[in-house]
Design a protein around this motif. Structure first.
Motif, PDB file in Angstrom:
ATOM      1  N   GLN A 459      46.786  45.086  44.981  1.00 24.03           N
ATOM      2  CA  GLN A 459      47.096  43.801  45.610  1.00 24.03           C
ATOM      3  C   GLN A 459      45.797  42.985  45.729  1.00 24.03           C
ATOM      4  OE1 GLN A 459      49.959  44.023  48.854  1.00 24.03           O
ATOM      5  NE2 GLN A 459      50.607  46.055  48.197  1.00 24.03           N
ATOM      6  N   GLY A 460      45.565  42.348  46.870  1.00 25.11           N
ATOM      7  CA  GLY A 460      44.442  41.436  46.989  1.00 25.11           C
ATOM      8  C   GLY A 460      43.153  42.107  47.427  1.00 25.11           C
ATOM      9  N   PHE A 461      42.103  41.288  47.558  1.00 23.08           N
ATOM     10  CA  PHE A 461      40.792  41.796  47.971  1.00 23.08           C
ATOM     11  C   PHE A 461      40.870  42.463  49.346  1.00 23.08           C
ATOM     12  CE2 PHE A 461      39.160  38.129  45.281  1.00 23.08           C
ATOM     13  CZ  PHE A 461      38.756  38.932  44.236  1.00 23.08           C
ATOM     14  N   GLY A 462      41.579  41.812  50.288  1.00 28.42           N
ATOM     15  CA  GLY A 462      41.651  42.357  51.637  1.00 28.42           C
ATOM     16  C   GLY A 462      42.275  43.738  51.676  1.00 28.42           C
ATOM     17  N   ASP A 463      43.375  43.918  50.919  1.00 27.59           N
ATOM     18  CA  ASP A 463      44.022  45.232  50.872  1.00 27.59           C
ATOM     19  C   ASP A 463      43.072  46.290  50.319  1.00 27.59           C
ATOM     20  OD1 ASP A 463      46.903  44.591  51.613  1.00 27.59           O
ATOM     21  OD2 ASP A 463      46.540  43.162  50.002  1.00 27.59           O
ATOM     22  N   VAL A 485      39.099  48.731  40.592  1.00 22.83           N
ATOM     23  CA  VAL A 485      39.153  47.615  41.534  1.00 22.83           C
ATOM     24  C   VAL A 485      38.914  46.292  40.819  1.00 22.83           C
ATOM     25  CG1 VAL A 485      38.335  49.070  43.427  1.00 22.83           C
ATOM     26  CG2 VAL A 485      36.685  47.747  42.087  1.00 22.83           C
ATOM     27  N   HIS A 486      39.129  45.197  41.545  1.00 23.38           N
ATOM     28  CA  HIS A 486      38.809  43.867  41.031  1.00 23.38           C
ATOM     29  C   HIS A 486      37.298  43.812  40.758  1.00 23.38           C
ATOM     30  CE1 HIS A 486      42.024  43.791  44.060  1.00 23.38           C
ATOM     31  NE2 HIS A 486      42.622  42.900  43.296  1.00 23.38           N
ATOM     32  N   PRO A 487      36.886  43.235  39.635  1.00 21.43           N
ATOM     33  CA  PRO A 487      35.457  43.221  39.283  1.00 21.43           C
ATOM     34  C   PRO A 487      34.519  42.712  40.377  1.00 21.43           C
ATOM     35  CG  PRO A 487      36.756  42.567  37.380  1.00 21.43           C
ATOM     36  CD  PRO A 487      37.725  42.690  38.535  1.00 21.43           C
ATOM     37  N   PRO A 504      35.633  48.607  37.114  1.00 15.54           N
ATOM     38  CA  PRO A 504      36.304  47.297  37.205  1.00 15.54           C
ATOM     39  C   PRO A 504      37.595  47.282  36.393  1.00 15.54           C
ATOM     40  CG  PRO A 504      33.997  47.083  36.523  1.00 15.54           C
ATOM     41  CD  PRO A 504      34.345  48.523  36.405  1.00 15.54           C
ATOM     42  N   ALA A 505      38.612  46.623  36.912  1.00 20.60           N
ATOM     43  CA  ALA A 505      39.881  46.509  36.191  1.00 20.60           C
ATOM     44  C   ALA A 505      39.638  45.856  34.837  1.00 20.60           C
ATOM     45  CB  ALA A 505      40.871  45.687  37.004  1.00 20.60           C
TER      46      ALA A 505
END
Length: 708
Positions: A459-463, A485-487, A504-505
């Motif tokens: 999901q998002g950065f916060g999650d 994870v998101h780069p 990184p994804a």
């Protein structure tokens, strides 16, 4: 029109046989029959006219000439000629062909009279029985149509049209298994009948046997490649299967074959919206509406795309237009309810959902969305009852399970919440659906010592910032953890644990033995409120970067307070979660050095920011590792519910989080603290949509903090 094509003779052979005995111009009639059979219509017409010039009352020649005129597109003249033929000599085939012409003219009741007359002469005439069935099918008199086809098949069991259309009548009567059996019989007669494969697929889709339906469509396409109607229905079926990417390929192929194919354009918009490509979905809807301005489905689909883009007012307008066209659209009513819900107009939303349920009390989506609205109104028991109604109707309705999970989790009932939250992975509409991998999914039941587990952010950065802490727990069980994870998070999350490899994804993954979505780890660890892994900090800033910020900010003379006031503008609940900077300006009355933690500043906030005295350093925050180092340099972070709040919590920095009413499930209900972040303090709205009281409470708390 279903007028029999000439096979050696233009119509029934008995009429022509009689004509040969009586006609002086036998040669002309023979030539007319020959040219007619070969499709040389002008030559055939000349010969028929020669016969009729000598014998104006020749019924057989009139019959053939009438059929020919219909085939030349001269329907009115064809009817006149055939009526004359029938009045002179009412034979089965001439009556049947006259009925066929009347069907083509849309005069079905008159056609039935002709078919009945033909069948009084010969009750076993197969062509007429099939035409009768087809006409009754068009008139939606399905049981009578079925009886006509059965009469035809009793005479000739292998008539393909009777078998195929019998299947259509059975399907219309919802006798799906019998329809399926009929299409299978048709395929024994004509194994390469693409119509039978196509119709068989439609029945299988009715039975929700989507994979088998897809196979039937593919068999039809093997016979008739790139057939637009089959590509359309194949695309719809792939949407049903939750495979929007593949659906889009099929629908785009249909559009390539037929650029103005409205239903293919419309369904491609649905696929694009499911893929999160809202702008492209809107463009497809615009193409549909340019062709059919009153296409209610396209208005609803465009509304869905607008809703995904958090343009709730515009979405509501589209749903309202759709309801003006189709007042009985349960989808428009249900989706209008969702737009009203996001606009905070909860009572109106409930009325809209109730309107949809009045049309269809077994509409699971409306029950589920009604539950979500009641949840936001803090009417938990009623919300639970609505979710339960949805899952009783459709036990596999993922959205209702997830809604119920959020209700349980917000109340701290983790034992019931986490299992229901796993349903998010089965939701065909959700971006975080289950990832298809050959390795098994780990659910906590097997030892991990010596194994490599892939944990993938979903999901998002916060999650990701909140739940990446579980990677350390996996490592402590002896696993080697690959955390995808998101780069922008890579550098920071590399500080988790020495046995956690951060990827990184989009990059090539190493070999692994099992996998788990990041937000499934609380379920796998059976986390309850007492066992929340809240050891902080679990992320650590780079010391060199911290020193760089200290140098940039200069010597500290006052409290340093970081401020984040808005999150993702495309979040459907952004209206509730974000605060305009102008609304926060009373906080700046406190004597402090205010520093913006916003990476994305909206236009309306930029004007306020320029005159506020807040220090802006967004160009220096290249990734989350930079932001973490900045947060480490601050005395306090004040943030709305966004990734910055989770970042400060993970670093164990003092963070005050401003929450709407109701807040997201992760912040629980009615608490000023969080079991996830010991250093967090929560400031909640007491009245939904009202931030002023929250801001006054935060300002007073800053004053108290300075006094310490």
């Amino acid at each position: 029109m279903n007028v029999e094509q000439p096979q050696g003779a233009p119509a029934g052979t008995s009429g022509i046989a009689g004509a040969r005995k009586d006609a002086k111009s036998t040669g002309s009639l023979d030539r007319a029959s020959e040219w007619h059979a070969k499709g040389r219509f002008d030559d055939a017409a000349r010969e028929y006219e020669a016969v009729l010039a000598g014998q104006p009352g020749h019924a057989g020649a009139l019959h053939g000439y009438g059929v020919l005129q219909y085939q030349r597109g001269r329907t009115a003249e064809a009817e006149t000629v055939l009526r004359r033929s029938v009045s002179l000599k009412p034979e089965v085939m001439s009556l049947s062909d006259l009925g066929g012409i009347l069907v083509a003219a849309g005069r079905r009741e008159e056609a039935l009279v002709q078919f009945d007359a033909a069948l009084r002469i010969d009750s076993r005439h197969v062509v007429t029985l099939v035409r009768l069935g087809d006409t009754l099918l068009e008139m939606r008199r399905y049981a009578e149509a079925l009886a006509a086809y059965d009469r035809a098949l009793a005479v000739s069991p292998l008539v393909l049209d009777a078998l195929s259309n019998r299947g259509g009548a059975l399907r219309a009567l919802a006798r799906y298994q019998e329809a399926l059996d009929t299409y299978d019989r048709a395929l024994t007669v004509a194994p390469r009948s693409f119509e039978s494969y196509y119709n068989r697929g439609l029945v299988l889709r009715d039975l929700q046997r989507y994979t088998e339906a897809l196979q039937s469509y593919d068999q039809a396409l093997a016979i008739m490649p790139r057939h637009p109607a089959i590509l359309l229905t194949r695309g719809r079926t792939l949407i049903d299967l939750g495979r929007p990417s593949e659906a889009l390929v099929s629908l785009n192929d249909a559009i390539a074959s037929q650029p103005d194919f409205v239903e293919a354009l419309y369904n491609s918009a649905i696929a694009l919206e499911r893929l999160g490509r809202a702008n492209e979905a809107m463009q497809r809807c615009e193409r549909v509406l340019a062709l059919e301005p009153r296409h209610a489905g396209a208005l609803i689909s465009r509304g869905n795309a607008l809703l995904r883009m958090a343009q709730c007012e515009a979405a509501l307008s589209d749903y309202t237009l759709a309801l003006e066209i189709e007042s009985g659209s349960r989808e428009a009513l249900c989706n209008a309810g969702t737009a009203l819900r996001y606009l905070g107009r909860y009572d109106e939303a409930l009325r809209s959902y109730d309107g949809a349920l009045a049309l269809d009390e077994k509409f699971a989506e409306a029950w589920s969305n009604r539950g979500g609205t009641l949840y936001q109104m803090c009417r938990a028991q009623e919300a639970l009852e609505s979710y339960d109604r949805a899952t009783a109707i459709d036990p596999n309705y993922a959205e209702a399970h997830v809604g119920r999970a959020m209700l349980f989790l917000s109340e701290g009932d983790f034992t019931r919440g986490w299992p229901d939250y796993e349903w998010r992975l089965s939701d065909p509409k959700a971006a975080h659906r289950a990832r298809i991998l050959p390795q098994p999914m780990w659910r906590g039941e097997t030892p991990l010592a010596g194994k490599t587990i892939l944990v993938h952010a979903e999901q998002g950065f916060g999650d990701t910032l909140q739940f990446c802490r579980y990677a350390t727990l996996l490592a402590e069980r002896g696993a080697h953890v690959v955390l995808e994870v998101h780069p922008p998070l890579k550098s920071l999350l590399m500080t988790l644990h020495e046995s956690v490899q951060v990827v990184p994804a989009g990059e090539l993954l190493p070999t692994f033995d099992c996998h788990c979505p990041l937000l499934s780890l609380p379920f796998a660890f059976a986390t309850d409120q007492q066992s929340v892994p809240n050891r902080t900090p679990y992320l650590h800033p780079d010391r060199a970067r911290v020193q760089r910020w200290e140098n940039l900010l200069g010597s500290k003379q006052r409290l340093r307070i970081g401020l984040a006031w808005s999150g993702n503008r495309e979040h459907v609940n952004d209206r509730s979660r974000s605060i305009g900077l102008a609304t926060l300006m009373p906080l700046l009355e406190a004597d402090a050095q205010w520093i913006s933690l916003q990476k994305d500043v909206r236009d309306e906030d930029a004007r306020v920011l320029g005159d506020s005295g807040i220090v802006c350093v967004e160009d220096e925050m290249r990734d989350f590792a930079d932001t973490a180092a900045l947060v480490q340099s601050l005395d306090l972070v004040i943030s709305v519910d966004t990734a910055i709040a989770h970042l400060a919590g993970a670093l164990n920095r003092p963070v005050w989080i401003l929450l709407p009413d109701p807040a997201e499930w992760r912040w629980l209900r009615d608490r000023e603290d969080s079991p996830w972040y010991p250093g967090a303090r929560l400031f909640r709205q007491q009245t939904a949509g009202r931030w002023q009281d929250v801001i006054h409470a935060v300002r007073d708390a800053i004053t108290e903090l300075k006094a310490l």
